[in-house]
Design a protein around this motif. Sequence first.
Motif, PDB file in Angstrom:
ATOM      1  N   ILE A  86      10.817  -2.425 -14.600  1.00  0.00           N
ATOM      2  CA  ILE A  86      10.559  -1.537 -13.386  1.00  0.00           C
ATOM      3  C   ILE A  86      11.129  -0.134 -13.569  1.00  0.00           C
ATOM      4  O   ILE A  86      10.422   0.567 -13.386  1.00  0.00           O
ATOM      5  CB  ILE A  86      10.948  -2.375 -11.994  1.00  0.00           C
ATOM      6  CG1 ILE A  86       9.827  -3.548 -12.081  1.00  0.00           C
ATOM      7  CG2 ILE A  86      10.913  -1.462 -10.933  1.00  0.00           C
ATOM      8  CD1 ILE A  86      10.289  -4.467 -10.657  1.00  0.00           C
ATOM      9  N   SER A  87      12.248  -0.089 -14.067  1.00  0.00           N
ATOM     10  CA  SER A  87      12.996   1.154 -14.138  1.00  0.00           C
ATOM     11  C   SER A  87      12.152   2.053 -15.179  1.00  0.00           C
ATOM     12  O   SER A  87      11.852   3.165 -15.091  1.00  0.00           O
ATOM     13  CB  SER A  87      14.406   0.948 -14.903  1.00  0.00           C
ATOM     14  OG  SER A  87      15.222   0.193 -13.930  1.00  0.00           O
ATOM     15  N   ARG A  88      11.594   1.360 -16.306  1.00  0.00           N
ATOM     16  CA  ARG A  88      10.805   2.232 -17.369  1.00  0.00           C
ATOM     17  C   ARG A  88       9.727   2.908 -16.514  1.00  0.00           C
ATOM     18  O   ARG A  88       9.343   3.932 -16.900  1.00  0.00           O
ATOM     19  CB  ARG A  88      10.410   1.078 -18.341  1.00  0.00           C
ATOM     20  CG  ARG A  88      11.705   0.715 -19.570  1.00  0.00           C
ATOM     21  CD  ARG A  88      12.217   1.946 -20.141  1.00  0.00           C
ATOM     22  NE  ARG A  88      11.308   2.718 -20.902  1.00  0.00           N
ATOM     23  CZ  ARG A  88      10.923   2.501 -22.372  1.00  0.00           C
ATOM     24  NH1 ARG A  88      11.494   1.402 -22.683  1.00  0.00           N
ATOM     25  NH2 ARG A  88      10.033   3.121 -22.959  1.00  0.00           N
ATOM     26  N   ARG A  89       9.097   1.778 -15.737  1.00  0.00           N
ATOM     27  CA  ARG A  89       7.813   2.210 -14.996  1.00  0.00           C
ATOM     28  C   ARG A  89       8.159   3.867 -13.959  1.00  0.00           C
ATOM     29  O   ARG A  89       7.442   4.443 -14.025  1.00  0.00           O
ATOM     30  CB  ARG A  89       7.175   1.217 -14.386  1.00  0.00           C
ATOM     31  CG  ARG A  89       5.631   1.420 -13.964  1.00  0.00           C
ATOM     32  CD  ARG A  89       5.063   0.273 -13.411  1.00  0.00           C
ATOM     33  NE  ARG A  89       4.882  -0.517 -14.648  1.00  0.00           N
ATOM     34  CZ  ARG A  89       3.808  -1.566 -14.302  1.00  0.00           C
ATOM     35  NH1 ARG A  89       3.264  -1.857 -13.326  1.00  0.00           N
ATOM     36  NH2 ARG A  89       3.784  -2.489 -15.325  1.00  0.00           N
ATOM     37  N   LEU A  90       9.400   3.481 -13.400  1.00  0.00           N
ATOM     38  CA  LEU A  90       9.495   4.606 -12.612  1.00  0.00           C
ATOM     39  C   LEU A  90       9.880   5.879 -13.215  1.00  0.00           C
ATOM     40  O   LEU A  90       9.217   6.960 -12.890  1.00  0.00           O
ATOM     41  CB  LEU A  90      10.863   4.293 -11.913  1.00  0.00           C
ATOM     42  CG  LEU A  90      10.650   2.942 -10.604  1.00  0.00           C
ATOM     43  CD1 LEU A  90      12.042   2.637  -9.991  1.00  0.00           C
ATOM     44  CD2 LEU A  90       9.607   3.334  -9.752  1.00  0.00           C
ATOM     45  N   ASP A 124       0.899  -1.143  -0.033  1.00  0.00           N
ATOM     46  CA  ASP A 124      -0.065  -0.040   0.073  1.00  0.00           C
ATOM     47  C   ASP A 124       0.548   1.211  -0.010  1.00  0.00           C
ATOM     48  O   ASP A 124       0.320   2.322   0.275  1.00  0.00           O
ATOM     49  CB  ASP A 124      -0.954  -0.093   1.190  1.00  0.00           C
ATOM     50  CG  ASP A 124      -2.059  -1.112   1.279  1.00  0.00           C
ATOM     51  OD1 ASP A 124      -2.439  -1.450   2.327  1.00  0.00           O
ATOM     52  OD2 ASP A 124      -2.223  -1.785   0.035  1.00  0.00           O
ATOM     53  N   GLY A 125       2.092   1.125  -0.215  1.00  0.00           N
ATOM     54  CA  GLY A 125       2.785   2.409  -0.409  1.00  0.00           C
ATOM     55  C   GLY A 125       2.775   3.015  -1.881  1.00  0.00           C
ATOM     56  O   GLY A 125       2.303   2.151  -2.594  1.00  0.00           O
ATOM     57  N   MET A 126       3.443   4.172  -1.896  1.00  0.00           N
ATOM     58  CA  MET A 126       3.261   4.545  -3.418  1.00  0.00           C
ATOM     59  C   MET A 126       4.124   3.839  -4.374  1.00  0.00           C
ATOM     60  O   MET A 126       3.769   3.718  -5.523  1.00  0.00           O
ATOM     61  CB  MET A 126       4.037   6.332  -3.254  1.00  0.00           C
ATOM     62  CG  MET A 126       4.230   6.945  -4.518  1.00  0.00           C
ATOM     63  SD  MET A 126       5.872   7.296  -4.988  1.00  0.00           S
ATOM     64  CE  MET A 126       5.616   8.318  -6.334  1.00  0.00           C
ATOM     65  N   LEU A 127       5.217   3.163  -3.971  1.00  0.00           N
ATOM     66  CA  LEU A 127       5.919   2.528  -4.942  1.00  0.00           C
ATOM     67  C   LEU A 127       5.466   1.337  -5.385  1.00  0.00           C
ATOM     68  O   LEU A 127       5.115   0.985  -6.436  1.00  0.00           O
ATOM     69  CB  LEU A 127       7.286   2.235  -4.196  1.00  0.00           C
ATOM     70  CG  LEU A 127       8.378   1.323  -5.094  1.00  0.00           C
ATOM     71  CD1 LEU A 127       8.663   2.132  -6.485  1.00  0.00           C
ATOM     72  CD2 LEU A 127       9.586   0.628  -4.279  1.00  0.00           C
ATOM     73  N   SER A 128       4.679   0.640  -4.452  1.00  0.00           N
ATOM     74  CA  SER A 128       3.912  -0.851  -4.545  1.00  0.00           C
ATOM     75  C   SER A 128       2.637  -0.542  -5.569  1.00  0.00           C
ATOM     76  O   SER A 128       2.368  -1.153  -6.650  1.00  0.00           O
ATOM     77  CB  SER A 128       3.596  -1.481  -3.358  1.00  0.00           C
ATOM     78  OG  SER A 128       2.819  -0.769  -2.630  1.00  0.00           O
ATOM     79  N   GLN A 129       2.188   0.562  -5.467  1.00  0.00           N
ATOM     80  CA  GLN A 129       0.725   1.211  -6.087  1.00  0.00           C
ATOM     81  C   GLN A 129       1.331   1.594  -7.617  1.00  0.00           C
ATOM     82  O   GLN A 129       0.871   1.075  -8.408  1.00  0.00           O
ATOM     83  CB  GLN A 129       0.330   2.207  -5.352  1.00  0.00           C
ATOM     84  CG  GLN A 129      -0.586   1.803  -4.158  1.00  0.00           C
ATOM     85  CD  GLN A 129      -1.198   3.298  -3.653  1.00  0.00           C
ATOM     86  OE1 GLN A 129      -0.882   4.348  -3.955  1.00  0.00           O
ATOM     87  NE2 GLN A 129      -2.102   3.039  -2.352  1.00  0.00           N
ATOM     88  N   LEU A 130       2.617   2.284  -7.781  1.00  0.00           N
ATOM     89  CA  LEU A 130       3.067   2.550  -8.830  1.00  0.00           C
ATOM     90  C   LEU A 130       3.342   1.369  -9.792  1.00  0.00           C
ATOM     91  O   LEU A 130       3.221   1.410 -10.948  1.00  0.00           O
ATOM     92  CB  LEU A 130       4.226   3.475  -8.965  1.00  0.00           C
ATOM     93  CG  LEU A 130       5.067   4.291  -9.836  1.00  0.00           C
ATOM     94  CD1 LEU A 130       5.661   5.271  -9.120  1.00  0.00           C
ATOM     95  CD2 LEU A 130       5.776   3.562 -10.684  1.00  0.00           C
ATOM     96  N   LEU A 131       4.216   0.216  -8.976  1.00  0.00           N
ATOM     97  CA  LEU A 131       4.527  -0.930  -9.782  1.00  0.00           C
ATOM     98  C   LEU A 131       3.375  -1.779  -9.919  1.00  0.00           C
ATOM     99  O   LEU A 131       3.601  -3.001 -10.717  1.00  0.00           O
ATOM    100  CB  LEU A 131       5.592  -1.274  -8.883  1.00  0.00           C
ATOM    101  CG  LEU A 131       6.872  -0.570  -9.013  1.00  0.00           C
ATOM    102  CD1 LEU A 131       7.900  -1.319  -8.083  1.00  0.00           C
ATOM    103  CD2 LEU A 131       7.598  -0.263 -10.271  1.00  0.00           C
ATOM    104  N   GLY A 132       2.033  -1.693  -9.106  1.00  0.00           N
ATOM    105  CA  GLY A 132       1.091  -2.772  -9.352  1.00  0.00           C
ATOM    106  C   GLY A 132       1.202  -3.725  -8.541  1.00  0.00           C
ATOM    107  O   GLY A 132       0.673  -4.937  -8.528  1.00  0.00           O
TER     108      GLY A 132
END
Length: 254
Positions: free
Chosen positions: A233-237, A165-173
């Motif tokens: 993952i890098s591309r998504r960030l 439920d953090g921003m990173l896990s939400q961003l990565l799905g």
Amino acid sequence: MGIIFDKPLIGVVMCQNFIGSHAGQTVHNKYLDAIVLAGGVPLPLPHQLMQAPHLLENSMTVLDGILLTGSPSNIEPWHYGEDGREAHADPARDRLAFGLITHATGKKMPMFGICRGLQELVVANGGALHRQLHMTHLFQEHREDDALPLEKQYAPVHDVLPEVDGMLSQLLGSAEPFAVNSLHGQGIRETGPLLRVEARAPDGLIEAVSLPKHPFSLAVQWHPEWHSDRDPISRRLFTAFIHAAVCYHKEKQP
Ligand SMILES: N[C@@H](CCC(=O)NCCCC(=O)O)C(=O)O
């Protein structure tokens, strides 16, 4: 002011360096390439922006985001209440990075920190660092072997575990662990009162933080700019960072 770019303009911090016998400032192409690949326009920012009042503040009016890059230099320890000196310091970089973080935080301008950039965001927010991780005997080895070729230095060496439920896990799905590279001798000891922990290494070391109540202010200890073209993952960030900069650009237009 006329729009000179149809893409977001991203300020990129540089490092004091010597180019031959001349003092200069440098930034690795891998940071610039990652910004371009994600759809932004990188603008390296000289340390001289801190030499005159309001120069930085005025310069930031054309920026849509800030990239705080990695560097072999270390933040001067007085910035986080410690004595002593760092053998490899870059005081002018410290000054610029902290100035950018202060202004970008106030303007809610997107920030993306990498390695030293993570440490700068933490120190700017009242946190502190382990100055020599390997001497604490609390963590695995996080330094690279600089005798090895770059491909091996920047190869994945440990997992990071995103906070659920953090921003990173939400961003990565996903909050599933993923492998990252590791090229740092210092690390986060305290995050300060505001930052949220977004991921940790298996040994517990903090590997990513974010600033809550900010549209995009993420910082990671690893190097997603390395081969960002081929790592999903890098591309998504970087894509999320540039998307946040596009939104910032639209919102700041009159
Ligand atoms: N000096 C700090 C941060 C280390 C760091 O940023 N390493 C990367 C340097 C080269 C690059 O930008 O890829 C520490 O040692 O913790």
